[in-house]
Design a protein around this motif. Sequence first.
Motif, short mmCIF file in Angstrom:
data_model
loop_
_atom_site.label_atom_id
_atom_site.label_comp_id
_atom_site.label_asym_id
_atom_site.label_seq_id
_atom_site.Cartn_x
_atom_site.Cartn_y
_atom_site.Cartn_z
N GLN A 81 0.82 -1.20 0.00
CA GLN A 81 0.00 0.00 0.00
C GLN A 81 0.86 1.26 0.00
O GLN A 81 0.64 2.19 -0.77
N GLY A 82 1.87 1.30 0.87
CA GLY A 82 2.72 2.49 0.97
C GLY A 82 3.52 2.76 -0.28
O GLY A 82 3.69 3.92 -0.68
N LEU A 83 3.99 1.71 -0.94
CA LEU A 83 4.81 1.88 -2.14
C LEU A 83 4.01 2.26 -3.37
O LEU A 83 4.53 2.92 -4.28
N THR A 84 2.75 1.85 -3.43
CA THR A 84 1.98 2.01 -4.68
C THR A 84 0.89 3.07 -4.65
O THR A 84 0.37 3.44 -5.70
N GLU A 85 0.53 3.57 -3.48
CA GLU A 85 -0.63 4.46 -3.39
C GLU A 85 -0.52 5.68 -4.29
O GLU A 85 -1.49 6.06 -4.96
N PHE A 86 0.64 6.31 -4.34
CA PHE A 86 0.75 7.57 -5.07
C PHE A 86 1.26 7.41 -6.49
O PHE A 86 1.27 8.37 -7.26
N LEU A 87 1.71 6.22 -6.84
CA LEU A 87 2.16 5.98 -8.20
C LEU A 87 0.96 5.65 -9.08
O LEU A 87 -0.04 5.10 -8.60
N PRO A 88 1.02 5.98 -10.37
CA PRO A 88 -0.13 5.74 -11.27
C PRO A 88 -0.25 4.28 -11.70
O PRO A 88 -0.35 3.97 -12.89
N ILE A 89 -0.23 3.36 -10.70
CA ILE A 89 -0.26 1.93 -11.01
C ILE A 89 -1.33 1.19 -10.23
O ILE A 89 -1.43 -0.03 -10.32
N SER A 90 -2.14 1.91 -9.44
CA SER A 90 -3.28 1.37 -8.70
C SER A 90 -2.86 0.53 -7.49
O SER A 90 -2.53 -0.65 -7.61
N TYR A 92 3.03 16.11 4.59
CA TYR A 92 3.92 16.62 3.55
C TYR A 92 3.43 17.97 3.01
O TYR A 92 4.23 18.87 2.76
N PHE A 93 2.11 18.08 2.82
CA PHE A 93 1.54 19.32 2.27
C PHE A 93 0.86 20.16 3.35
O PHE A 93 -0.06 20.91 3.05
N ALA A 94 1.29 20.02 4.60
CA ALA A 94 0.62 20.68 5.72
C ALA A 94 0.49 22.20 5.51
O ALA A 94 -0.57 22.77 5.72
N LYS A 95 1.57 22.83 5.08
CA LYS A 95 1.53 24.28 4.89
C LYS A 95 0.54 24.66 3.79
O LYS A 95 -0.24 25.62 3.94
N ASP A 96 0.56 23.92 2.68
CA ASP A 96 -0.35 24.21 1.58
C ASP A 96 -1.80 23.99 2.00
O ASP A 96 -2.68 24.79 1.68
N GLY A 133 4.64 5.73 2.21
CA GLY A 133 3.89 6.70 1.41
C GLY A 133 4.52 8.07 1.46
O GLY A 133 4.62 8.77 0.44
N TYR A 134 4.98 8.48 2.64
CA TYR A 134 5.62 9.78 2.79
C TYR A 134 6.87 9.86 1.92
O TYR A 134 7.11 10.88 1.25
N ALA A 135 7.66 8.81 1.93
CA ALA A 135 8.88 8.79 1.12
C ALA A 135 8.57 8.82 -0.37
O ALA A 135 9.28 9.47 -1.15
N SER A 136 7.49 8.16 -0.76
CA SER A 136 7.17 8.09 -2.19
C SER A 136 6.63 9.40 -2.74
O SER A 136 6.74 9.66 -3.94
N ILE A 137 6.03 10.24 -1.89
CA ILE A 137 5.52 11.53 -2.35
C ILE A 137 6.66 12.37 -2.92
O ILE A 137 6.58 12.88 -4.04
N ALA A 138 7.70 12.54 -2.11
CA ALA A 138 8.84 13.36 -2.54
C ALA A 138 9.48 12.78 -3.79
O ALA A 138 9.84 13.52 -4.72
N TRP A 139 9.61 11.46 -3.83
CA TRP A 139 10.23 10.81 -4.99
C TRP A 139 9.40 11.06 -6.25
O TRP A 139 9.95 11.40 -7.31
N LEU A 140 8.08 10.89 -6.16
CA LEU A 140 7.24 11.03 -7.34
C LEU A 140 7.24 12.46 -7.86
O LEU A 140 7.29 12.68 -9.09
N LEU A 141 7.20 13.44 -6.97
CA LEU A 141 7.20 14.83 -7.42
C LEU A 141 8.49 15.17 -8.16
O LEU A 141 8.48 15.91 -9.15
N ARG A 142 9.61 14.63 -7.67
CA ARG A 142 10.87 14.85 -8.37
C ARG A 142 10.88 14.11 -9.71
O ARG A 142 11.37 14.63 -10.72
N TYR A 143 10.34 12.93 -9.71
CA TYR A 143 10.37 12.10 -10.92
C TYR A 143 9.56 12.74 -12.05
O TYR A 143 10.05 12.85 -13.18
#
Length: 277
Positions: A13-22, A58-62, A235-245
Motif C-alpha cells: 500500500q505504501g509503495l503504490t498508493e501515489f504511483l499511477p499503477i493502482s 507533507y503538504f501541511a503548509k499548503d 507513502g511519505y517517502a514516495s511523495i517526494a520521490w514522485l514529485l521529483r520524478y
Amino acid sequence: MTWVEAIVLGIVQGLTEFLPISSSAHLRITSAIFFDEDAGASFTAVTQLGTEAAVLIYFAKDIFRLAKTWIVGLWDRSVRSTLDYRMAWYVIIGSIPIGLLGFLFKDQIRSAARNLYLVSTTLIVFALILAFAEYWGRKARTIEQFTLKDGVVMGFAQAMALVPGVSRSGGVVTAGLLLNLTRETATRYSFLLAIPAVVMSGIFSVPDVFDKSGEGLTPSVPQMVVATLIAFALGYASIAWLLRYVAHHTLYAFVLYRVALGSLVLCLLAAGTITAT
C-alpha cells in the motif's frame, strides 16, 4: 490475517498508493498470488488512511493555507479572486463524484469490481490511455491556469478509480495531461483531491474491516495499526520521490509496468494458478 500478510500488504500500500499503477489492484493481486484470499476493499480503504496522513503532513503548509483562505473567503469577498480560494473550492467540488458514486455502488465495488479479470484488463486499458495522454498532452498549463472545468473533469477521473486497476492518481494525472496541464500540476492536484475522499472512505470502512462475517481477510487491531503505519512511512517517502520524478521524466515506465503486470495476471488466470474471485 497473519502478521506476514499485514506487513506485506502495508508495504504494498505504501509503495503504490501515489504511483499511477493502482494500489488497490496491487493489494488485490498480492493477496491472490501469495495469500490465496482477497484482503478486501475495507482493508485497502483503512490502510489508505496511513498514506493520506503522509499527504497531510507533507503538504501541511499548503493545506493550512488553502483551508484558511477558503474560510476567510466565505466572509471576505476580497480574497475570493485568489488562487488559493479557488483551489480550495476545486478540491471540494472535484471530490463530489467519487463520494456519490462510491456511496451508490458500494456493494459492487466490494465484490464484482474486485474480479481479477476486470482488474488486470483495467490495468492494461488505462495504461494505454495514460500513454496517449503523455504523448498527446501539451503540458503547458500550470497551477495558476487551473480552472473549475479542470477540477470537475479530474474529479470524475478520480471516481473511476473505484474500480481497482484504474489508479486514483493515474486517472487524475491522465485527465490532467489530456487537459494540457503539466505533470507537476496534475500530480499535486491529485494529492490534494484524494484527501477528502480517501479520509472519509477510510473512516467509514473501519467497522467493516474488523467484521468477521464480511469480505476479505480479517486483521486484528494491532495488525491494522501496524499495516497503516507502514503505509504511512513508505507513502511519505514516495511523495517526494514522485514529485521529483514527474518533473524530469515521462510516465511511460509506469505504462510498461502496468501492461506487464496486467498481462502476467491474465496468464496466471488462464493457467489456473489463481482464481478471479
